[in-house]
Each structure stands twice: as C-alpha cells, then as structure tokens.
Scaffold this motif. Structure first.
Motif, PDB file in Angstrom:
ATOM      1  N   ARG A 103     -68.274   8.843 -38.492  1.00  0.00           N
ATOM      2  CA  ARG A 103     -68.030   9.989 -37.607  1.00  0.00           C
ATOM      3  C   ARG A 103     -66.772  10.709 -38.060  1.00  0.00           C
ATOM      4  NH1 ARG A 103     -68.368  11.753 -32.161  1.00  0.00           N
ATOM      5  NH2 ARG A 103     -69.780  10.086 -31.549  1.00  0.00           N
ATOM      6  N   VAL A 104     -66.793  12.024 -37.962  1.00  0.00           N
ATOM      7  CA  VAL A 104     -65.586  12.808 -38.191  1.00  0.00           C
ATOM      8  C   VAL A 104     -65.198  13.479 -36.880  1.00  0.00           C
ATOM      9  CG1 VAL A 104     -64.540  14.755 -39.392  1.00  0.00           C
ATOM     10  CG2 VAL A 104     -66.044  13.188 -40.638  1.00  0.00           C
ATOM     11  N   THR A 105     -63.973  13.226 -36.452  1.00  0.00           N
ATOM     12  CA  THR A 105     -63.431  13.799 -35.223  1.00  0.00           C
ATOM     13  C   THR A 105     -62.411  14.865 -35.587  1.00  0.00           C
ATOM     14  OG1 THR A 105     -63.703  11.688 -34.057  1.00  0.00           O
ATOM     15  CG2 THR A 105     -62.166  13.288 -33.097  1.00  0.00           C
ATOM     16  N   LEU A 106     -62.618  16.074 -35.104  1.00  0.00           N
ATOM     17  CA  LEU A 106     -61.646  17.139 -35.325  1.00  0.00           C
ATOM     18  C   LEU A 106     -60.460  16.921 -34.395  1.00  0.00           C
ATOM     19  CD1 LEU A 106     -63.915  20.313 -35.670  1.00  0.00           C
ATOM     20  CD2 LEU A 106     -62.930  18.890 -37.464  1.00  0.00           C
ATOM     21  N   ILE A 107     -59.273  17.094 -34.928  1.00  0.00           N
ATOM     22  CA  ILE A 107     -58.059  16.867 -34.143  1.00  0.00           C
ATOM     23  C   ILE A 107     -57.781  18.083 -33.269  1.00  0.00           C
ATOM     24  CG2 ILE A 107     -55.595  16.404 -34.236  1.00  0.00           C
ATOM     25  CD1 ILE A 107     -57.453  14.107 -35.189  1.00  0.00           C
ATOM     26  N   LYS A 108     -57.717  17.838 -31.992  1.00  0.00           N
ATOM     27  CA  LYS A 108     -57.441  18.905 -31.027  1.00  0.00           C
ATOM     28  C   LYS A 108     -55.995  18.815 -30.580  1.00  0.00           C
ATOM     29  CE  LYS A 108     -62.196  18.909 -29.320  1.00  0.00           C
ATOM     30  NZ  LYS A 108     -63.075  18.689 -28.155  1.00  0.00           N
ATOM     31  N   GLU A 109     -55.322  19.940 -30.656  1.00  0.00           N
ATOM     32  CA  GLU A 109     -53.929  19.969 -30.208  1.00  0.00           C
ATOM     33  C   GLU A 109     -53.870  19.820 -28.709  1.00  0.00           C
ATOM     34  OE1 GLU A 109     -51.196  20.028 -31.939  1.00  0.00           O
ATOM     35  OE2 GLU A 109     -52.249  20.094 -33.860  1.00  0.00           O
ATOM     36  N   LYS A 110     -52.975  18.945 -28.274  1.00  0.00           N
ATOM     37  CA  LYS A 110     -52.806  18.744 -26.841  1.00  0.00           C
ATOM     38  C   LYS A 110     -52.019  19.897 -26.248  1.00  0.00           C
ATOM     39  CE  LYS A 110     -51.461  15.210 -23.485  1.00  0.00           C
ATOM     40  NZ  LYS A 110     -50.918  13.851 -23.317  1.00  0.00           N
ATOM     41  N   LYS A 111     -52.577  20.500 -25.229  1.00  0.00           N
ATOM     42  CA  LYS A 111     -51.890  21.615 -24.585  1.00  0.00           C
ATOM     43  C   LYS A 111     -50.637  21.109 -23.895  1.00  0.00           C
ATOM     44  CE  LYS A 111     -56.093  24.316 -23.813  1.00  0.00           C
ATOM     45  NZ  LYS A 111     -56.977  24.946 -22.818  1.00  0.00           N
ATOM     46  N   SER A 112     -49.543  21.788 -24.166  1.00  0.00           N
ATOM     47  CA  SER A 112     -48.275  21.387 -23.552  1.00  0.00           C
ATOM     48  C   SER A 112     -47.662  22.563 -22.822  1.00  0.00           C
ATOM     49  CB  SER A 112     -47.298  20.897 -24.630  1.00  0.00           C
ATOM     50  OG  SER A 112     -47.044  21.927 -25.553  1.00  0.00           O
ATOM     51  N   GLY A 113     -46.831  22.268 -21.875  1.00  0.00           N
ATOM     52  CA  GLY A 113     -46.117  23.315 -21.164  1.00  0.00           C
ATOM     53  C   GLY A 113     -46.796  23.761 -19.881  1.00  0.00           C
ATOM     54  N   GLY A 114     -48.110  23.413 -19.705  1.00  0.00           N
ATOM     55  CA  GLY A 114     -48.832  23.869 -18.527  1.00  0.00           C
ATOM     56  C   GLY A 114     -48.213  23.354 -17.240  1.00  0.00           C
ATOM     57  N   SER A 115     -47.922  22.063 -17.203  1.00  0.00           N
ATOM     58  CA  SER A 115     -47.351  21.465 -15.994  1.00  0.00           C
ATOM     59  C   SER A 115     -45.999  22.070 -15.661  1.00  0.00           C
ATOM     60  CB  SER A 115     -47.209  19.954 -16.192  1.00  0.00           C
ATOM     61  OG  SER A 115     -48.463  19.364 -16.428  1.00  0.00           O
ATOM     62  N   SER A 116     -45.190  22.368 -16.692  1.00  0.00           N
ATOM     63  CA  SER A 116     -43.867  22.939 -16.465  1.00  0.00           C
ATOM     64  C   SER A 116     -43.977  24.304 -15.803  1.00  0.00           C
ATOM     65  CB  SER A 116     -43.120  23.066 -17.795  1.00  0.00           C
ATOM     66  OG  SER A 116     -42.966  21.797 -18.383  1.00  0.00           O
ATOM     67  N   TRP A 117     -44.930  25.114 -16.266  1.00  0.00           N
ATOM     68  CA  TRP A 117     -45.100  26.436 -15.667  1.00  0.00           C
ATOM     69  C   TRP A 117     -45.506  26.337 -14.203  1.00  0.00           C
ATOM     70  CZ3 TRP A 117     -43.029  30.638 -17.193  1.00  0.00           C
ATOM     71  CH2 TRP A 117     -42.784  30.862 -18.552  1.00  0.00           C
ATOM     72  N   TRP A 118     -46.396  25.400 -13.870  1.00  0.00           N
ATOM     73  CA  TRP A 118     -46.795  25.245 -12.470  1.00  0.00           C
ATOM     74  C   TRP A 118     -45.611  24.811 -11.608  1.00  0.00           C
ATOM     75  CZ3 TRP A 118     -50.603  27.287 -10.117  1.00  0.00           C
ATOM     76  CH2 TRP A 118     -51.808  27.547 -10.772  1.00  0.00           C
ATOM     77  N   ILE A 119     -44.759  23.963 -12.132  1.00  0.00           N
ATOM     78  CA  ILE A 119     -43.583  23.524 -11.376  1.00  0.00           C
ATOM     79  C   ILE A 119     -42.660  24.705 -11.109  1.00  0.00           C
ATOM     80  CG2 ILE A 119     -41.474  22.129 -11.518  1.00  0.00           C
ATOM     81  CD1 ILE A 119     -43.166  20.047 -13.065  1.00  0.00           C
ATOM     82  N   ILE A 120     -42.453  25.542 -12.132  1.00  0.00           N
ATOM     83  CA  ILE A 120     -41.592  26.726 -11.967  1.00  0.00           C
ATOM     84  C   ILE A 120     -42.159  27.664 -10.913  1.00  0.00           C
ATOM     85  CG2 ILE A 120     -40.733  28.804 -13.133  1.00  0.00           C
ATOM     86  CD1 ILE A 120     -40.609  27.090 -15.713  1.00  0.00           C
ATOM     87  N   ILE A 121     -43.481  27.884 -10.984  1.00  0.00           N
ATOM     88  CA  ILE A 121     -44.126  28.781 -10.011  1.00  0.00           C
ATOM     89  C   ILE A 121     -43.979  28.233  -8.599  1.00  0.00           C
ATOM     90  CG2 ILE A 121     -46.366  29.676  -9.238  1.00  0.00           C
ATOM     91  CD1 ILE A 121     -47.131  29.826 -12.242  1.00  0.00           C
ATOM     92  N   LEU A 122     -44.173  26.915  -8.438  1.00  0.00           N
ATOM     93  CA  LEU A 122     -44.055  26.311  -7.104  1.00  0.00           C
ATOM     94  C   LEU A 122     -42.630  26.425  -6.560  1.00  0.00           C
ATOM     95  CD1 LEU A 122     -46.262  23.111  -7.545  1.00  0.00           C
ATOM     96  CD2 LEU A 122     -46.738  25.065  -6.053  1.00  0.00           C
TER      97      LEU A 122
END
Length: 397
Positions: free
Chosen positions: A357-376
C-alpha cells in the motif's frame, strides 16, 4: 486521529507473495545510469519524444518476499510496482518480477545511488541490478541477477539486517548468529567483522554522515559503532520492560542529529529519542497499545512511521510526537516493512498478507483550535462589556 485511504483504494494492491521488505527505487539516480548505458544515437532519437514529460518524476516501489523453501506453491520473488501520484494508484500488476526459485529474499537493502539491491537469503546474500527492457516500443524497468559475487557473504547463515550508508560507500550486514560485518562498497574490503556483536542482530542504521552505525540485538542494549575506527563508542541501555526493535537516525529541523529507537514494552509500542552527543535518552513516548512490527523515518526527518501487528499504519510528527494520521487495518496481516519516498510525500507499507500500500502524507492542519480560542475570548469580552453597560454586572473600578 485522522484516517488514511480506505482499504479498497487503488493505492492498495495484492501481488500474491508474502512480503518481508519494501523500499522505493531511487529512480532519478537510476534513470541517469540507464540513460548513460544506452548508445548516444538511441538517446538522441528518444530525446525529442520525451521532452514533454521530462519534468515528470516517476515513482517505483520494490518488494521482496515469498513462501520459503517448502512446496507451498508461493513463489519467492522480487517485485517492482509503479506508483502514480496523480491517481494515487499502485500498478495492479508488477512492472517487473524476478522469481528466485527456492531462495527466499528475507531482507533487502537498496543501493541509494541506483546500482541495485542486496537481498539476504537463507544462507547467503545476493546482489541484483536494475535493468531496462523494451516492450511494445516502450522502455520498462526490470531487475536481474547481478554477476557481482558477494563471496564474503556466502554460507554465512541467515542475515537479519542490511544497510547502506547515505553515500553508498559502506555496507553493514547483521546475522541471526550475532555477527556484525561492515564492508567498503563496492570493493567489499572488510572494515569490521565482530563475531558476537549481539546474541542476534535485529537492525542496523548508519548516521547521515556515515560516521556512526547503530546495531540492535534481540535483547539487551543497543551499540554505537564509530565506523572509521571500527570500535564501540557507546552503549544504549534498554529499560526494564523494553525490547528494542528498530533504529533510525534523522536530521532535526535545526540540523541536529537525532536517533530514534522503536521499542516494544508491556504496554505496547514506544519511541525512544536519543541525544547523539551524549548518547543519553532525551525522551520516551508511548505510541499505542499494539506492538510495533515495523518502523521508519522520513528523509526530511519530520515524520516517523509505525506499522503494527494489527495491520495499522501510524504516522507521527517527530517534533511534537503527536499522531498526524492513521490508516486503520491498512493490511490484514501485521505490517512487515515501511519506507518513505525520497521526497517524503508518500509511505509504502508491505505485509505478510501479500499486499503493498502507498499512503499519501497529509499535512496536519494546525492553528484551527487557536483561532477558535481567540474568537471565544473576543466574544466573551464583548458580552462582559455589554452586561456591564446594561448594569447587569458590577463595575469593578
């Protein structure tokens, strides 16, 4: 934890052979050698027809395994398959397949500069070369038995670990009987022949500069060898409930050298990180309840890959030691081998269930949680201000 491709993806193929080893073909280096081998006239004829796709890289994986010496009807073979990034698909049929009779290629190391590959059979090691054949007016990658005889690796018993250094000038071989051999390549001049390096050598890994070699045994501590002097310079003690399984060096993002050792413990799998200046542990991270059955590190040093006895493939961020992605039941059997592509974009895994099997490497999304904290926080501040203006909260001044 994110999931990878599903089990019915075209990135998963079965080739009818239980696989013990997997690697990517260094096709860029290999293509240069193959082009040089062809006559100048032939190259000139092909040059114009290939200008349109000259920039498109090609990706091939090489797999080795089989059914062993018995009469199981399962071939022992080296298999080459093509991977297409555009469609995320492995070729359903091998591009090349070299059947090896009764000899089982149990371990494999691919020469980084494209010269070929070495396989450990039951009692000896053999070298194989890349070739190119023409089929329907198309050139196709192939593999063939080399005329290069590895005399010093004949009748030496089962070898369990094979490794080239990065610049392909040194080969290390570790045996089931505990013997560790280091040779200059391709001359096969002996650098080290240590009869009892371990009770049984399980894994080997060179540092990127080729100065150090790590060896792991079936039990007890790992050993750090200074290759130029052929001497042990450090011992890497295992914990009370740890069995060291696999080792890999990597360059960190600040260009410092790090050693990772995958270990099996009573609680499952863990990754131990070592400082390569002091050869002391810097941290240990538990990575799952299932035992580790294969391990590797990406060429850019950013990712660690773990295969489990349950058939899962786990990709871990090397900086935070957090899981980046998981492919549950990537294989029906335990994962026997893992290898990242040379650009760290993809990971090939192989299994005893005859699948790759070949698995393509997916970049983990970062920063999303930080933005929600700022908005809250902003919304909460606005709410507090409104309540104070309405007199619903006391004025803290």
């Amino acid at each position: 934890m994110a999931n990878g491709q599903s089990s019915d993806s075209s990135a998963l193929q079965k080739y009818g052979i239980p696989f013990y080893s997997a690697a990517w073909v260094p096709y860029k280096e290999l293509k240069s050698k193959l082009d040089q081998a062809r006559s100048d006239d032939k190259r000139e004829e092909e040059e114009s027809s290939k200008e349109s796709d000259a920039s498109a890289p090609e990706y091939y994986v090489v797999l080795a395994g089989g059914g062993g010496e018995g009469r199981s009807g399962i071939a022992n073979a080296i298999v080459v398959a093509r991977f297409d990034f555009a469609s995320s698909a492995l070729s359903p049929q091998p591009v090349a397949k070299l059947v090896l009779g009764s000899e089982l290629p149990y371990r494999m190391a691919v020469h980084p500069k494209g010269d070929g590959l070495i396989c450990a059979m039951q009692n000896s090691c053999r070298f194989f070369e890349w070739d190119e054949i023409e089929e329907n007016e198309t050139r196709k990658l192939d593999v063939k038995v080399s005329e290069k005889a590895l005399d010093l690796l004949q009748d030496v018993g089962q070898q369990l670990a094979l490794a080239y250094d990065t610049d392909s000038s040194t080969l290390a071989v570790g045996g089931e009987e505990g013997n560790l051999r280091i040779f200059k390549w391709p001359s096969m001049e002996v650098i080290l022949n240590e009869a009892q390096a371990h009770s049984s050598v399980k894994d080997l890994c060179f540092s990127p500069d080729g100065k150090f070699l790590i060896s792991l045994g079936s039990r007890g501590p790992g050993r750090v060898w200074d290759v130029p002097s052929a001497k042990v310079v450090a011992s890497l003690p295992n914990g009370t409930d740890e069995v060291f399984f696999s080792c890999r060096f990597a360059q960190s993002r600040d260009n410092s050298l790090i050693l990772y050792i995958a270990a099996i413990t009573g609680k499952g799998g863990s990754i131990v990180t070592w400082n390569t200046s002091s050869w002391k542990r810097s941290r240990s991270k538990h990575v799952g309840r299932d035992s580790i059955s294969s391990f590797n590190v990406s060429p850019d040093g950013r990712l660690l890959a773990i295969g489990t006895t349950q058939g899962d493939v786990v990709v871990v961020d090397s900086t935070k030691m957090g899981v980046q992605m998981v492919v549950r039941k990537a294989h029906l059997g335990f994962v026997t081998a893992l290898a990242f592509s040379h650009d760290s974009r993809a990971l090939v895994s192989a299994s005893m269930d005859s699948s790759a099997r070949v698995t393509l490497i997916k970049e983990k999304k970062s920063g999303g949680s930080s933005w929600w904290i700022i908005i809250l926080i902003v919304l909460l501040a606005v709410l507090v201000y409104f309540l104070m203006e309405e007199g619903l909260l006391p004025d803290f001044d």
